[in-house]
Design an enzyme around this catalytic site. Structure first.
Site, short mmCIF file in Angstrom:
data_model
loop_
_atom_site.label_atom_id
_atom_site.label_comp_id
_atom_site.label_asym_id
_atom_site.label_seq_id
_atom_site.Cartn_x
_atom_site.Cartn_y
_atom_site.Cartn_z
N LYS A 184 0.83 -1.19 0.00
CA LYS A 184 0.00 0.00 0.00
C LYS A 184 0.87 1.25 0.00
CE LYS A 184 -1.63 1.58 4.13
NZ LYS A 184 -0.66 2.31 4.98
N HIS A 224 -1.44 -5.67 5.41
CA HIS A 224 -0.84 -6.55 6.41
C HIS A 224 -1.80 -6.91 7.55
CE1 HIS A 224 0.06 -2.87 8.75
NE2 HIS A 224 0.24 -3.66 9.78
N HIS A 240 -6.92 -0.97 6.32
CA HIS A 240 -7.00 -1.87 7.46
C HIS A 240 -8.39 -1.90 8.11
CE1 HIS A 240 -2.84 -1.74 6.70
NE2 HIS A 240 -2.52 -0.73 7.47
N GLU A 260 -3.40 4.25 18.07
CA GLU A 260 -1.94 4.15 18.06
C GLU A 260 -1.35 5.23 18.96
OE1 GLU A 260 -0.16 2.73 14.08
OE2 GLU A 260 -1.49 4.39 13.60
N LYS A 289 -2.69 -10.76 10.12
CA LYS A 289 -2.70 -10.89 11.59
C LYS A 289 -3.59 -12.08 11.96
CE LYS A 289 -2.05 -5.95 12.47
NZ LYS A 289 -0.83 -5.71 13.22
C1 BG6 Z 1 0.47 1.12 8.30
C2 BG6 Z 1 0.23 2.60 8.39
O1 BG6 Z 1 -0.21 0.58 7.19
O2 BG6 Z 1 -0.02 0.49 9.49
C3 BG6 Z 1 0.91 3.19 9.61
O3 BG6 Z 1 0.74 3.23 7.21
C4 BG6 Z 1 0.47 2.44 10.86
O4 BG6 Z 1 0.60 4.57 9.74
C5 BG6 Z 1 0.63 0.93 10.69
O5 BG6 Z 1 1.24 2.91 11.97
C6 BG6 Z 1 0.00 0.20 11.86
O6 BG6 Z 1 0.23 -1.18 11.77
P1 BG6 Z 1 0.13 -2.10 13.07
O7 BG6 Z 1 0.33 -3.48 12.54
O8 BG6 Z 1 1.21 -1.65 14.00
O9 BG6 Z 1 -1.22 -1.87 13.68
#
Ligand code: BG6
Length: 503
Positions: free
Chosen positions: A144, A174, A239, A212, A178
């Site tokens: 992405k 991704h 996501h 986050e 998970k």
């Molecule tokens: C990424 C985003 O796709 O996913 C980031 O571009 C984000 O901004 C990240 O921090 C979060 O991934 P995870 O797996 O830590 O929740």
């Protein structure tokens, strides 16, 4: 070496993603399925000896992954090439053919800046690098962002179609790798007890949070990229909408990848955003200002490196959406995402409706009619016993809350929970998302990758939200880093619908 061995070629081989995620995942796959990986070739523009490349990667690896990488390291190589330069790709074709597994399947991973994606696909095709012969398959994994709106995503899809078959393209998200996200499918469609309740008759509301604590500090150029992108396009478009589609999809008739992906697309196509009148109250956006996260002072978004001082980009989004299908009717799907919040967690919470007749804990002086009226008007909010909490990360698990009678003479009902904790049950950490996804791509299983129409459906909704924000002139509010975002987002819950879960 088994016949199914493959070569993995990473464009952007010296980049952050390659070092932090892809190499550890490939090392783990090499242990999990010995013989599957014939060689790994990192590609970058500048020349670099193999030994230096291996040493750089080893230096970056967490100590517990180094052992696995030591076994893979002799099969890790580095070759210089520039995707925008045809002659360097011609040279690359010959170089790859000479490395172990050069004549078997080959997985190209485009871990590149978004604007290099198009020249890379075209360059690979023109140089004959994606032509398949017999068992020598060629697949391309694309990171992405896949476009920045519907129009650009469509243009990319059309471009890709010219050079690759859809079955050669693996668009990655991704979150789908998970373990707990995949478990949403298992949980919903293996257990017969939830599916009959999984609809507007029994579910009052679904809320979803991806919170986050990080800001922009994730690598060079990140601030600028994010400033051009914003939270809606960086996290919600991909996501969060993937989580929505897994929670809301109809049961597939099989585990066939096309069947599963088609059911997910149905959800995205039926997704509604607040109408123009509702947008002001139900489409909240905001950005963090200086504050404190984990006991440390942190800068505001506009002071982050690469971010314009007058930026109007959102780092926080809260939306009240609906899915226009028979199953979901007017059930609100409340989606919230923010950076620099007090805690990192991802969770889906399903709130079930109240029993049609409440016998317990009813305030004594209310008759049936008054009681129902009070429930509808937003009073008696405590009468909602059943909540299902799907914890995606970091404390993976599932929790079901229900009412039980507290000991004593009175029929007093109190909440109790049934709790499944991933680590307690399996005694292990969930595997890394990239490990699963890379392995699936090597096996040629596209189930957990996004199809062209899926990406386009997600962008269509995101474009509608952005247009709604502009039309309704929704302000970009501010919240201090380390807080739960603007209080305006609390208004997304109506009447007795409850409030945001903070993990
Ligand atoms: C990424 C985003 O796709 O996913 C980031 O571009 C984000 O901004 C990240 O921090 C979060 O991934 P995870 O797996 O830590 O929740």
């Amino acid at each position: 070496m088994t016949a199914a061995a493959a070569q993995v070629v990473i464009f952007g081989g010296t980049g952050d993603l390659s070092r932090r995620k892809l190499m550890p995942a490939l090392a783990a796959i090499d242990q999990q399925e010995p013989g599957r990986i014939a060689s790994v070739v990192g590609i970058g523009r500048r020349p670099k000896p193999d030994a230096a490349f291996r040493a750089d990667i080893t230096g970056d690896l967490a100590p517990d992954v180094r052992g696995a990488f030591t076994a893979l390291a002799p099969r890790v190589f580095y070759r210089p090439a520039d995707v925008a330069d045809r002659s360097s790709l011609d040279t690359l074709e010959r170089a790859l053919a000479e490395l172990p597994g050069g004549d078997v399947g080959r997985l190209y991973y485009l871990a590149l800046e978004a604007d290099l994606f198009e020249p890379a696909v075209r360059g690979l095709a023109d140089a004959g690098l994606v032509a398949e012969r017999g068992d020598a398959w060629r697949r391309v994994v694309v990171e992405k962002p896949f476009g920045h709106d519907l129009e650009s995503a469509r243009a990319l899809n059309r471009m890709v179609e010219q050079y690759l078959r859809e079955s050669q393209v693996y668009r990655i998200d991704h979150y789908l790798g998970k373990e707990t996200v995949q478990n949403l499918l298992g949980f919903r469609f293996h257990n017969a007890i939830f599916e009959p309740l999984w609809n507007a008759h029994h579910i009052e509301l679904v809320q979803m949070t991806v919170a986050e604590t990080v800001g922009m500090g994730l690598g060079k150029g990140r601030g600028q990229f994010y400033d051009e992108t914003g939270g809606l396009r960086d996290m919600v478009q991909n996501h969060m909408l993937q989580l929505v589609s897994l929670i809301a999809m109809e049961p597939p008739s099989s585990l066939d990848p096309e069947e599963i992906r088609s059911r997910k697309v149905d959800v995205l196509r039926a997704l509604r955003c607040p109408d123009p009148d509702g947008m002001l109250a139900e489409g909240v956006r905001a950005r963090y200002v200086a504050g404190e996260v984990d006991g440390k002072r942190v800068a505001g978004f506009r002071s982050e490196e690469g971010v314009a001082p007058e930026s109007t980009t959102e780092t926080y989004v809260a939306l009240r959406a609906e899915i226009g299908t028979w199953r979901w009717g007017e059930v609100p799907f409340l989606l919230r995402h923010g950076k620099r919040l007090p805690k990192r967690f991802t969770e889906v919470v399903v709130h079930f409706r109240t029993p049609p007749l409440s016998l317990f804990d009813r305030p004594g002086d209310l008759d049936d009619i008054a009681y129902r009226r009070a429930l509808r008007s937003g009073a008696l909010c405590e009468m909602r016993p059943n909540v299902l909490r799907l914890r995606i990360q970091p404390s993976e698990g599932i929790e079901l809350t229900f009412g039980v009678k507290a000991p004593g003479a009175a029929m007093r009902m109190v909440p109790a929970t049934l709790d499944f904790d991933y680590r307690e049950r399996f005694g292990t950490e969930p595997p890394e998302a990239y490990q699963r996804l890379l392995l699936d791509a090597l096996h040629g299983d596209p189930t957990l990758f996004l199809r062209a129409d899926e990406i386009e459906a997600a962008w269509r909704w995101v474009d509608a939200v952005r247009a709604g924000w502009e039309r309704a002139r929704v302000p970009v509010l501010e919240y201090p880093a380390g807080t739960w975002g603007p209080t305006e987002a609390d208004q997304l819950f109506h009447g007795c619908e409850g409030s945001w879960s903070n993990g």
